[in-house]
Scaffold this motif. Structure first.
Motif, short mmCIF file in Angstrom:
data_model
loop_
_atom_site.label_atom_id
_atom_site.label_comp_id
_atom_site.label_asym_id
_atom_site.label_seq_id
_atom_site.Cartn_x
_atom_site.Cartn_y
_atom_site.Cartn_z
N ASN A 192 -6.87 -8.22 -20.08
CA ASN A 192 -5.85 -8.11 -19.45
C ASN A 192 -4.61 -8.41 -20.06
N SER B 17 -6.59 -7.93 -11.66
CA SER B 17 -5.65 -7.92 -10.48
C SER B 17 -4.32 -8.14 -11.02
N CYS C 176 -11.91 -3.57 -16.72
CA CYS C 176 -13.07 -4.37 -16.22
C CYS C 176 -13.07 -5.74 -17.08
N CYS D 201 -11.72 0.14 -20.26
CA CYS D 201 -13.28 -0.05 -20.64
C CYS D 201 -13.97 1.17 -20.96
N PRO E 51 -10.90 2.53 -15.77
CA PRO E 51 -11.46 1.20 -15.10
C PRO E 51 -10.98 0.12 -15.99
N GLN F 40 -11.45 1.80 -10.15
CA GLN F 40 -12.33 0.91 -10.33
C GLN F 40 -12.30 -0.35 -11.34
N SER F 41 -10.78 -0.65 -10.92
CA SER F 41 -10.41 -1.87 -11.80
C SER F 41 -10.93 -3.32 -11.12
N TRP F 42 -11.32 -4.02 -12.06
CA TRP F 42 -11.43 -5.56 -11.71
C TRP F 42 -10.35 -6.35 -12.15
#
Length: 315
Positions: free
Chosen positions: A175, A13, A172, A192, A170, A9-11
């Motif tokens: 980074n 990149s 999100c 998260c 996740p 569920q990673s946002w």
């Protein structure tokens, strides 16, 4: 109770690795220092592997295990330092999401394999000192091969579990990883959500891969010490102790910082301190391996002189 999601569920990149400093001048100095350390480590361990392969007198279980340890050290340091060197000079310090997990998996796999491998080397010393007349019978090549293969299998298996559970978190938001490579606790702190269950999984892995091997090493050396004290000759005792000193030195340098990093909760996570401590079991252990095992080892020094063609001159 939280369970890992089935899909990632990673946002995020990519990740940004902060490294040690943001000052260009300091980074250039660090680049030179770490480049020399890396080259020295690779050349030193590579020399040990080469000498053991070329000299038939070194084709024994003890040097077979030392050869594998040197290969592990070369792979171990190569998973982190080359990229760190690039980041010290490049303007961009990013690493892709997939690259981060690949680095984490390789680093953990080689590190966990080395944890177990120190037990194999302790067992080798135990047989050599406690059962010298049966040494080659007990540690035959078939058993040595199976021990080496089993150790690598365990290391990569447990690394896969560690990496999989961390991957399923996740990511999100932030980074920026305050480290010079993608180490599990550093990356996990950016998740998260609550990571308590992952910490428990890591603790279980650490018990199996750090506490148990270290306990077996201690037990082996207790038996070794009892056998050494039965030797009447002072010279014989000194010789027996010297064969174990190198291994005990490397075990101390590797296990002490690794235990501190992975056997504690995330609540006590200290990025700056962790970066410095991780250098010991990642960089300096690989560097010290060829130094510790070669300086006090007449067989290694003799093989080096023979390969260089200096054996007659030395005589």
């Amino acid at each position: 109770m939280w369970m890992p999601p089935v899909q990632n569920q990673s946002w995020v990149s990519e990740f940004i690795l902060l490294g040690f400093s943001s000052d260009p001048t300091s980074n250039r100095v660090l680049f030179i220092a770490f480049l020399l350390l890396y080259l020295s480590s690779v050349l030193g361990n590579g020399l040990i592997v080469t000498l053991i392969c070329l000299d038939m007198h070194l084709h024994t279980p003890m040097y077979f295990f030392l050869c594998i340890l040197s290969l592990l050290d070369m792979g171990y340091i190569s998973t982190t330092v080359p990229q760190m060197l690039v980041h010290l000079l490049a303007q961009s310090q990013t690493i892709s999401f997939a690259g981060c997990w690949l680095q984490m998996f390789a680093f953990s796999a080689l590190g966990l394999t080395e944890c177990i491998f120190f037990v194999i080397m302790a067992y080798d010393r135990y047989i050599a000192i406690c059962y010298p007349l049966r040494y080659t019978v007990i540690l035959n090549w078939g058993l040595c091969t199976r021990l080496a293969a089993g150790t690598c299998t365990c290391g990569f298996f447990f690394s896969l579990i560690h990496t999989f559970f961390t991957l399923q978190l996740p990511y999100c938001g932030p980074n920026v990883v305050n480290h010079y490579f993608c180490e599990g606790p550093s990356v996990r702190s950016l998740a998260c959500m609550d990571t308590h269950l992952i910490e428990i999984v890591d603790l279980v892995i650490s018990v199996f891969m750090v506490v148990v091997p270290l306990s077996l090493i201690v037990a082996s050396y207790v038996c070794i010490a009892q056998s050494i004290f039965k030797i009447k000759s002072v010279r014989g005792r000194c010789k027996a102790f010297s064969t174990c000193a190198s291994h005990l030195t490397m075990v101390s340098f590797f296990y002490a910082p690794a235990t501190y990093i992975y056997m504690r909760p995330n609540s006590s996570y200290s990025p700056e301190q962790d970066k410095q401590i991780s250098l010991f079991y990642n960089v300096f252990t690989a560097l010290l391996n060829p130094v510790v095992y070669s300086l006090r080892n007449k067989d290694i020094k003799g093989a080096f002189l023979k390969v260089m063609g200096w054996s007659r001159v030395a005589r």
